[in-house]
Design a protein around this motif. Structure first.
Motif, PDB file in Angstrom:
ATOM      1  N   GLY A 144       0.846  -1.196   0.000  1.00  0.00           N
ATOM      2  CA  GLY A 144       0.000   0.000   0.000  1.00  0.00           C
ATOM      3  C   GLY A 144       0.881   1.245   0.000  1.00  0.00           C
ATOM      4  O   GLY A 144       2.090   1.177   0.315  1.00  0.00           O
ATOM      5  N   GLY A 145       0.267   2.365  -0.372  1.00  0.00           N
ATOM      6  CA  GLY A 145       1.007   3.628  -0.316  1.00  0.00           C
ATOM      7  C   GLY A 145       1.400   3.930   1.124  1.00  0.00           C
ATOM      8  O   GLY A 145       2.451   4.519   1.391  1.00  0.00           O
ATOM      9  N   GLN A 146       0.563   3.500   2.062  1.00  0.00           N
ATOM     10  CA  GLN A 146       0.829   3.760   3.483  1.00  0.00           C
ATOM     11  C   GLN A 146       2.230   3.289   3.882  1.00  0.00           C
ATOM     12  O   GLN A 146       2.953   3.982   4.590  1.00  0.00           O
ATOM     13  N   LEU A 169       4.924   5.667   2.581  1.00  0.00           N
ATOM     14  CA  LEU A 169       5.005   6.900   3.371  1.00  0.00           C
ATOM     15  C   LEU A 169       5.719   6.620   4.694  1.00  0.00           C
ATOM     16  O   LEU A 169       6.573   7.388   5.137  1.00  0.00           O
ATOM     17  N   PHE A 204      -3.663  13.808   5.972  1.00  0.00           N
ATOM     18  CA  PHE A 204      -4.036  12.387   6.051  1.00  0.00           C
ATOM     19  C   PHE A 204      -3.506  11.753   7.349  1.00  0.00           C
ATOM     20  O   PHE A 204      -2.295  11.771   7.601  1.00  0.00           O
ATOM     21  N   ILE A 218      -0.177  16.323  -0.249  1.00  0.00           N
ATOM     22  CA  ILE A 218      -1.053  15.504  -1.111  1.00  0.00           C
ATOM     23  C   ILE A 218      -1.617  16.498  -2.126  1.00  0.00           C
ATOM     24  O   ILE A 218      -2.665  17.107  -1.889  1.00  0.00           O
ATOM     25  N   ASN A 234      -6.701  14.590   0.890  1.00  0.00           N
ATOM     26  CA  ASN A 234      -7.448  13.979   1.982  1.00  0.00           C
ATOM     27  C   ASN A 234      -7.061  14.740   3.245  1.00  0.00           C
ATOM     28  O   ASN A 234      -5.888  14.733   3.595  1.00  0.00           O
ATOM     29  N   ASP A 269       2.448  12.685  -2.069  1.00  0.00           N
ATOM     30  CA  ASP A 269       1.571  11.518  -1.923  1.00  0.00           C
ATOM     31  C   ASP A 269       0.429  11.680  -2.934  1.00  0.00           C
ATOM     32  O   ASP A 269      -0.345  12.631  -2.851  1.00  0.00           O
ATOM     33  N   PRO A 291      -2.220   9.261  -4.229  1.00  0.00           N
ATOM     34  CA  PRO A 291      -3.058   8.081  -4.497  1.00  0.00           C
ATOM     35  C   PRO A 291      -4.340   8.396  -5.274  1.00  0.00           C
ATOM     36  O   PRO A 291      -4.951   7.502  -5.826  1.00  0.00           O
ATOM     37  N   TYR A 292      -4.731   9.696  -5.282  1.00  0.00           N
ATOM     38  CA  TYR A 292      -6.009  10.053  -5.919  1.00  0.00           C
ATOM     39  C   TYR A 292      -5.826  10.691  -7.290  1.00  0.00           C
ATOM     40  O   TYR A 292      -6.819  11.035  -7.939  1.00  0.00           O
ATOM     41  N   SER A 333      -0.304   4.561  -5.353  1.00  0.00           N
ATOM     42  CA  SER A 333      -0.941   3.321  -4.928  1.00  0.00           C
ATOM     43  C   SER A 333      -1.962   2.847  -5.952  1.00  0.00           C
ATOM     44  O   SER A 333      -2.502   3.641  -6.724  1.00  0.00           O
ATOM     45  N   SER A 390      -4.576   1.337  -4.665  1.00  0.00           N
ATOM     46  CA  SER A 390      -5.738   1.169  -3.793  1.00  0.00           C
ATOM     47  C   SER A 390      -6.991   1.847  -4.315  1.00  0.00           C
ATOM     48  O   SER A 390      -8.083   1.296  -4.243  1.00  0.00           O
ATOM     49  N   LYS A 391      -6.857   3.067  -4.804  1.00  0.00           N
ATOM     50  CA  LYS A 391      -8.054   3.829  -5.154  1.00  0.00           C
ATOM     51  C   LYS A 391      -8.483   3.592  -6.608  1.00  0.00           C
ATOM     52  O   LYS A 391      -9.567   4.000  -7.005  1.00  0.00           O
ATOM     53  N   ARG A 437      -3.378  -4.276  -1.388  1.00  0.00           N
ATOM     54  CA  ARG A 437      -2.245  -3.650  -0.706  1.00  0.00           C
ATOM     55  C   ARG A 437      -1.031  -3.519  -1.635  1.00  0.00           C
ATOM     56  O   ARG A 437       0.055  -4.018  -1.363  1.00  0.00           O
TER      57      ARG A 437
HETATM   58  C1  LIG Z   1      -3.695  10.640   1.177  1.00  0.00           C
HETATM   59  C2  LIG Z   1      -3.534   9.171   1.329  1.00  0.00           C
HETATM   60  N1  LIG Z   1      -2.324   8.639   1.188  1.00  0.00           N
HETATM   61  C3  LIG Z   1      -2.122   7.331   1.288  1.00  0.00           C
HETATM   62  C4  LIG Z   1      -3.152   6.464   1.583  1.00  0.00           C
HETATM   63  C5  LIG Z   1      -2.821   5.017   1.747  1.00  0.00           C
HETATM   64  O1  LIG Z   1      -3.523   4.197   0.940  1.00  0.00           O
HETATM   65  P1  LIG Z   1      -3.052   2.708   0.643  1.00  0.00           P
HETATM   66  O2  LIG Z   1      -2.106   2.314   1.720  1.00  0.00           O
HETATM   67  O3  LIG Z   1      -4.290   1.906   0.644  1.00  0.00           O
HETATM   68  O4  LIG Z   1      -2.366   2.764  -0.674  1.00  0.00           O
HETATM   69  C6  LIG Z   1      -4.449   6.969   1.745  1.00  0.00           C
HETATM   70  C7  LIG Z   1      -5.566   6.081   2.077  1.00  0.00           C
HETATM   71  O5  LIG Z   1      -6.659   6.452   2.395  1.00  0.00           O
HETATM   72  C8  LIG Z   1      -4.643   8.368   1.609  1.00  0.00           C
HETATM   73  O6  LIG Z   1      -5.846   8.929   1.756  1.00  0.00           O
END
Ligand SMILES: Cc1ncc(COP(=O)(O)O)c(C=O)c1O
Length: 397
Positions: free
Chosen positions: A101-103, A106, A127, A171, A176, A204, A206-207, A234, A236-237, A244
């Protein structure tokens, strides 16, 4: 047994996020959740992914279930590199690693570059996942307020001038929790300031693919000629958060260090999900799926904004996103958004997230809250916004 005395100074500042607590209350099926941050599960390509997963386990199961390399599954790296190259966020001096995941990207970057008590600039609000990663490395978080076109650059410069900031976390697209997109001028200015005051930028994104209005704005990474930007994104979105699969792109030397940090963290992201994501990118045109997601989110966002126009009383303000999943609502100072959210969930069965969850100081009072429009159907969005509007009208009387 009291475990408090065993906790490290890194773990102590971590608190249960109000969002997680709220998820427990949201288990009640009667609750209309405008609180989540997930993509719409109806958009997950479940049939395609289940066929791919079955094929992989049948034909390539030994590879999928074995240990993999820390930097990620080679063919997936190639596919994601192509996506990063498309937005000029990958140069010949860069490397890419797949993260869980991007998490994780980071978090790993924070672990590699942030020292105890170092000043780190974040958008205010920001975030919670990254704020918590930065808290866990004992960063000193400095929030710089947001304007309607991104972080306030005067305040950023003032902060950089007066403190020794190592990293700016941003971001830039459909942020977010605000939904705000940073203008091109501000992206250039941020890079210029990072250069002037010698700090790194963690971008960051992801969107970024989920744009349903306005014009494309280049990534900060694509404007960077020095290697100051650590770019995290990521799948994810745009595909599914449960796989992940995220990635990090930055200068090779820094990437190598992050890779070692990942090795001690989780060895590698599961091969199976990496292979599934890779095969999806090979078999299908993900841009078709992204286009569909943008249509759905654009429609739901416009619908929620129309409902807010209709049901919210005067004196309430909100952002108008050009993409992503969130709208930030700001009420007059007399409204306590934490109390509002507690009443909303208990008495009105509507959930949203008060902004203290996205603040550097979670105990500070806030009059704003985040709304999400991606997961609920339109009738529920209307019902939820109508209830929030009625509460606000009552409170402002
Ligand atoms: C701004 C931002 N960065 C990173 C993430 C991490 O997402 P993921 O770990 O699912 O890629 C999120 C998830 O909500 C997010 O809102």
């Amino acid at each position: 047994m009291n475990f408090e005395k065993y906790y490290t100074n890194r773990a102590k500042p971590l608190q249960a996020s109000g969002i997680r607590e709220m998820f427990k209350l949201m288990a009640d099926p009667a609750v209309i959740s405008l609180a989540g941050g997930s993509p719409d599960p109806d958009l997950f390509p479940t049939e395609e992914l289940s066929e791919i997963a079955a094929d992989i386990l049948k034909n390539d199961g030994k590879k999928a279930l074995a240990y993999g390399t820390t930097d990620g599954y080679g063919p997936l790296k190639e596919e994601l590199k192509k996506r990063a190259e498309k937005v000029d966020s990958f140069t010949s001096e860069d490397k890419i690693i797949i993260t869980t995941g991007g998490q994780q990207g980071l978090d790993l970057a924070a672990r590699v570059v942030v020292e105890d008590n170092e000043d780190i600039v974040v958008e205010a609000p920001s975030f919670v996942g990254t704020l918590n990663s930065l808290r866990s490395v004992r960063a000193n978080l400095i929030g710089v307020p947001m304007d309607s076109d991104g972080m306030n650059m005067e305040k950023l410069e003032e902060t950089l001038k007066n403190r020794k900031v190592k990293l700016i976390y941003t971001i830039p697209n459909f942020q977010n929790p605000t939904g705000i997109t940073m203008s091109l001028e501000k992206r250039k200015k941020m890079l210029e300031l990072a250069k002037k005051y010698d700090c790194l930028i963690m971008e960051d994104n992801p969107y970024g693919d989920l744009r349903f209005g306005g014009e494309y704005v280049p990534t900060i990474k694509s404007l960077d000629t020095e290697g100051r930007v650590i770019y995290v994104s990521s799948m994810s979105k745009i595909l599914s958060p449960g796989l992940r699969v995220g990635y990090i792109v930055c200068r090779a030397e820094l990437c190598d260090k992050i890779e070692i940090m990942k090795q001690v963290n989780d060895v590698h992201t599961p091969c199976l999900t990496q292979m599934i994501a890779c095969e999806f990118l090979k078999r299908y045109n993900i841009d078709d799926y992204i286009k569909k997601a943008c249509e759905v989110y654009g429609r739901k966002c416009r619908f929620m904004l129309d409902c807010m126009d209709k049901y919210f009383p005067d004196g309430i303000e909100w952002t108008k996103p050009e993409g992503g999943l969130f709208i930030l609502v700001t009420c007059p100072d007399t409204i306590d958004a934490v109390k509002l959210s507690e009443i909303a969930i208990k008495e009105y069965k509507v959930a949203f997230v008060p902004s203290n969850n996205f603040a550097t100081d979670m105990s500070a009072k806030t009059s704003s809250f985040r709304l999400n429009y991606s997961t609920m159907p339109e009738d529920k969005i209307e019902e939820g916004i109508k209830a929030v509007g009625a509460m606000l009208t009552d409170m402002l009387k």
